[in-house]
Design a protein around this motif. Structure first.
Motif, PDB file in Angstrom:
ATOM      1  N   THR A   8       0.844  -1.199   0.000  1.00 27.98           N
ATOM      2  CA  THR A   8       0.000   0.000   0.000  1.00 27.98           C
ATOM      3  C   THR A   8       0.878   1.246   0.000  1.00 27.98           C
ATOM      4  O   THR A   8       0.633   2.192  -0.744  1.00 27.98           O
ATOM      5  CB  THR A   8      -0.920  -0.002   1.239  1.00 27.98           C
ATOM      6  OG1 THR A   8      -1.712  -1.197   1.195  1.00 27.98           O
ATOM      7  CG2 THR A   8      -1.835   1.205   1.249  1.00 27.98           C
TER       8      THR A   8
ATOM      9  N   GLN B 161       2.618   2.600  -3.316  1.00 26.36           N
ATOM     10  CA  GLN B 161       1.788   3.270  -4.313  1.00 26.36           C
ATOM     11  C   GLN B 161       2.148   4.751  -4.426  1.00 26.36           C
ATOM     12  O   GLN B 161       2.016   5.347  -5.494  1.00 26.36           O
ATOM     13  CB  GLN B 161       0.299   3.103  -4.001  1.00 26.36           C
ATOM     14  CG  GLN B 161      -0.182   1.672  -4.137  1.00 26.36           C
ATOM     15  CD  GLN B 161       0.191   1.048  -5.469  1.00 26.36           C
ATOM     16  OE1 GLN B 161      -0.155   1.559  -6.518  1.00 26.36           O
ATOM     17  NE2 GLN B 161       0.906  -0.061  -5.419  1.00 26.36           N
TER      18      GLN B 161
ATOM     19  N   ASN C  50      -3.202   2.927 -10.801  1.00 23.54           N
ATOM     20  CA  ASN C  50      -2.269   2.643  -9.702  1.00 23.54           C
ATOM     21  C   ASN C  50      -3.097   2.311  -8.469  1.00 23.54           C
ATOM     22  O   ASN C  50      -3.937   3.107  -8.048  1.00 23.54           O
ATOM     23  CB  ASN C  50      -1.383   3.851  -9.400  1.00 23.54           C
ATOM     24  CG  ASN C  50      -0.282   4.036 -10.411  1.00 23.54           C
ATOM     25  OD1 ASN C  50      -0.084   3.218 -11.293  1.00 23.54           O
ATOM     26  ND2 ASN C  50       0.440   5.131 -10.286  1.00 23.54           N
ATOM     27  N   ARG C  51      -2.859   1.142  -7.935  1.00 22.54           N
ATOM     28  CA  ARG C  51      -3.522   0.724  -6.705  1.00 22.54           C
ATOM     29  C   ARG C  51      -2.791  -0.486  -6.158  1.00 22.54           C
ATOM     30  O   ARG C  51      -2.098  -1.188  -6.901  1.00 22.54           O
ATOM     31  CB  ARG C  51      -4.995   0.398  -6.924  1.00 22.54           C
ATOM     32  CG  ARG C  51      -5.243  -0.754  -7.858  1.00 22.54           C
ATOM     33  CD  ARG C  51      -6.707  -1.167  -7.878  1.00 22.54           C
ATOM     34  NE  ARG C  51      -6.721  -2.611  -7.701  1.00 22.54           N
ATOM     35  CZ  ARG C  51      -7.594  -3.289  -7.013  1.00 22.54           C
ATOM     36  NH1 ARG C  51      -8.569  -2.709  -6.430  1.00 22.54           N
ATOM     37  NH2 ARG C  51      -7.526  -4.587  -6.895  1.00 22.54           N
TER      38      ARG C  51
END
Length: 137
Positions: free
Chosen positions: A33, A36, A48-49
């Protein structure tokens, strides 16, 4: 899953398709996470994730069954983890087509940021999901 593969199989033969995805289980390394921010800074894109949760990954059963060419479709799923140091993970990133397609300065900037983030932690743990789809002709 059209007629092409089915033509190559004898009656009773098996079609096997494996897909491997990077996934983010609930208790996964928060790195996925956090990183990112590096992608957003260097390669901004609406897609984007972080990786999806394992349960978000489907299988090919509906597609295989829809052909009407196969029977006894079975699906197996397996999670596993790999721990990477900074250098090793950058080597992996260097094999991905999307990264290879980036202009060299942009790719180098992204890799430098990701490398620094992993080096600060010492390592990163990546979770993979393999989905095995098997069907008989």
């Amino acid at each position: 899953m059209g007629a092409g593969p089915a033509r190559l199989l004898r009656k009773g033969g098996a079609l096997a398709v494996v897909e491997t995805k990077h996934v983010l289980p609930a208790a996964a390394d928060p790195f996925w996470t956090e990183v990112q921010a590096d992608y957003d800074a260097v390669v901004p894109h609406p897609d984007n994730r972080p990786p999806p949760a394992p349960e978000e990954i489907g299988d090919l059963r509906p597609e295989i069954e829809a052909t009407g060419l196969y029977r006894d479709v079975e699906v197996r799923r397996r999670l596993w983890q790999v721990e990477y140091g900074a250098d090793d993970y950058i080597a992996v990133l260097g094999t991905y087509s999307a990264n290879l397609a980036l202009p060299a300065p942009q790719r180098e900037a992204l890799f430098a940021r990701v490398h620094a983030r992993i080096a600060a932690k010492g390592h990163v743990t990546k979770t993979y999901l393999a989905v095995l789809n098997v069907a008989r002709k």
